[in-house]
Scaffold this active site. Structure first.
Site, PDB file in Angstrom:
ATOM      1  N   ASP A  47       0.833  -1.186   0.000  1.00  0.00           N
ATOM      2  CA  ASP A  47       0.000   0.000   0.000  1.00  0.00           C
ATOM      3  C   ASP A  47       0.876   1.246   0.000  1.00  0.00           C
ATOM      4  O   ASP A  47       2.024   1.217   0.477  1.00  0.00           O
ATOM      5  CB  ASP A  47      -0.899   0.047   1.251  1.00  0.00           C
ATOM      6  CG  ASP A  47      -1.886  -1.103   1.297  1.00  0.00           C
ATOM      7  OD1 ASP A  47      -2.161  -1.686   0.236  1.00  0.00           O
ATOM      8  OD2 ASP A  47      -2.367  -1.401   2.400  1.00  0.00           O
ATOM      9  N   ARG A  48       0.332   2.325  -0.486  1.00  0.00           N
ATOM     10  CA  ARG A  48       1.072   3.589  -0.505  1.00  0.00           C
ATOM     11  C   ARG A  48       1.575   3.958   0.890  1.00  0.00           C
ATOM     12  O   ARG A  48       2.701   4.422   1.054  1.00  0.00           O
ATOM     13  CB  ARG A  48       0.174   4.698  -1.057  1.00  0.00           C
ATOM     14  CG  ARG A  48       0.836   6.076  -1.109  1.00  0.00           C
ATOM     15  CD  ARG A  48      -0.091   7.103  -1.754  1.00  0.00           C
ATOM     16  NE  ARG A  48       0.548   8.404  -1.862  1.00  0.00           N
ATOM     17  CZ  ARG A  48       0.456   9.350  -0.931  1.00  0.00           C
ATOM     18  NH1 ARG A  48      -0.242   9.135   0.172  1.00  0.00           N
ATOM     19  NH2 ARG A  48       1.063  10.509  -1.102  1.00  0.00           N
TER      20      ARG A  48
END
Length: 243
Positions: free
Chosen positions: A54-55
């Site tokens: 995930d970012r």
């Protein structure tokens, strides 16, 4: 971005938090340069992502330099033979090992897929800081061992068992997130991919990479009163583990 290993077949990178791996439907509104773009500039060659983070999640990512290597690594992920370890700070006391096998929903298709996460406690701490509706706050530093790799799997699974990850804006607890931001000046997600173990596509030798969490992690945990030596923890998992 920090390259921690590179050979003719692959690159291992320590991704900082708040950096997208590559532009996709989910990141269509983010204008920043992606990690894949940075790596392609770094190597001046083709780069093939074989898994993702995930970012907001920091830590280890492996990229292939050609399609054959990418296929070999992707086959290992699909066979669930890649061993990944994450560190997370969660709300509440986690005192025993366990697993979560709740299916995870694909936000795009709406379909549910099987997902499996093992977890293990490392340290628990109660601090004299009021967080609604309680007069004190309890936290646990835990290790997570996902066997599948669904989107937001770890974040969803920890929320499912009422131990949301601190700093998670979507599945976390807003009162605890707010306390960390206002009192500790820590707004990042407490989720870090610290170890990955797999078979090298060319040598067929098992390789294991480990990276410590961001320095800000250690400072924040220390200010709360956690005593775990994260460097020592990484040494203990250097040989990998199986479930």
């Amino acid at each position: 971005m920090k390259v921690i290993y590179e050979d003719n077949d692959l690159i291992a990178v320590n991704k900082p938090p708040n950096l997208i791996v590559h532009h996709s439907h989910y990141a269509r509104n983010i204008k920043e340069i992606s990690l894949v773009q940075q790596l392609r500039e770094y190597t001046s060659a083709s780069i093939f992502p074989v898994h993702r983070l995930d970012r907001k999640t920091s830590g280890l990512l492996i990229f292939a330099k050609d399609k054959v290597t990418a296929k070999h690594l992707q086959d290992q992920f699909e066979a669930q033979t890649v061993e990944k370890t994450y560190l997370a700070l969660v709300r509440g006391f986690v005192t025993t090992s366990g697993k979560v096998d709740t299916p995870v929903k694909n936000e795009e298709s709406g379909k549910y897929s099987p997902a499996l996460t093992f977890y293990e406690p490392i340290e628990q701490l109660e601090v004299n800081i009021p967080v609604p509706p309680y007069s004190t706050a309890r936290y646990s530093l835990i290790a997570l061992f996902p066997k599948t790799g669904k989107m937001h799997q770890l974040r969803k699974h920890m929320n499912k068992i009422s131990h949301p990850i601190i700093g998670d804006p979507k599945y976390g607890n807003r009162h605890h997130n707010q306390m960390f931001q206002e009192r500790l000046h820590h707004a990042e997600l407490f989720l870090h991919a610290c170890s990955i173990r797999f078979i090298h596509p060319s040598t067929n030798i098992i390789v294991n990479f480990t990276v410590p969490p961001p320095e800000k992690w250690k400072n924040t945990l220390h200010s709360l009163g956690f005593s775990t030596d994260l460097e020592h923890f990484l040494i203990t998992i250097k040989d990998g583990r199986n479930f």
